[in-house]
Design a protein around this motif. Structure first.
Motif, mmCIF file in Angstrom:
data_model
loop_
_atom_site.group_PDB
_atom_site.id
_atom_site.type_symbol
_atom_site.label_atom_id
_atom_site.label_comp_id
_atom_site.label_asym_id
_atom_site.label_seq_id
_atom_site.Cartn_x
_atom_site.Cartn_y
_atom_site.Cartn_z
ATOM 1 N N ALA A 23 0.865 -1.184 0.000
ATOM 2 C CA ALA A 23 0.000 0.000 0.000
ATOM 3 C C ALA A 23 0.895 1.226 0.000
ATOM 4 N N ASN A 25 0.578 5.355 -0.144
ATOM 5 C CA ASN A 25 -0.273 6.558 -0.128
ATOM 6 C C ASN A 25 -1.720 6.251 -0.506
ATOM 7 N N GLY A 26 -2.245 5.148 0.040
ATOM 8 C CA GLY A 26 -3.635 4.815 -0.241
ATOM 9 C C GLY A 26 -3.857 4.068 -1.548
ATOM 10 N N HIS A 27 -2.791 3.862 -2.340
ATOM 11 C CA HIS A 27 -2.909 3.067 -3.571
ATOM 12 C C HIS A 27 -2.488 1.632 -3.271
#
Ligand code: FES
Length: 104
Positions: A23, A25-27
């Motif tokens: 994961a 940065n939220g990706h």
């Protein structure tokens, strides 16, 4: 514009000819290592809510565990049914023991 390189994994954390999910940065990103070279794509399949890092990597293609759709890990191209949409790929580089990903 400055480039946004982010450390995402130790190189040795990715087994040879295999894939892991990270994961960033939220990706959700899938990291692949083939012949010592690292590739990165989105980890979530474009067809459903399956993680490609749970899939099967062979001949430069990742097979989704849910309906066996296959993507090229270099281009993100959808290679077969039931896929209709490609996935995004990311540029990577290795710095020492660290895998860096270019995120924009
Ligand atoms: Fe990946 Fe259907 S969710 S092929």
């Amino acid at each position: 514009m400055s480039e946004n390189w982010i450390p995402v994994s130790e190189l040795e954390a990715i087994p040879d000819d295999d894939v892991i999910g990270v994961a960033v940065n939220g990706h959700q990103i899938a990291l692949y290592k083939v012949d010592g070279e690292v590739f990165a794509t989105d980890n979530v399949c474009s067809h459903g809510q399956a993680l490609l890092s749970d899939g099967f990597l062979e001949d430069g293609e990742i097979e989704c565990p849910l309906h066996q759709g296959r993507f090229c890990i270099k281009s993100g191209k959808a290679m077969c049914d039931p896929l209709t949409e490609d996935i995004r790929t990311y540029t990577t580089r290795v710095e020492g023991e660290e895998v860096m990903l270019l995120l924009d």
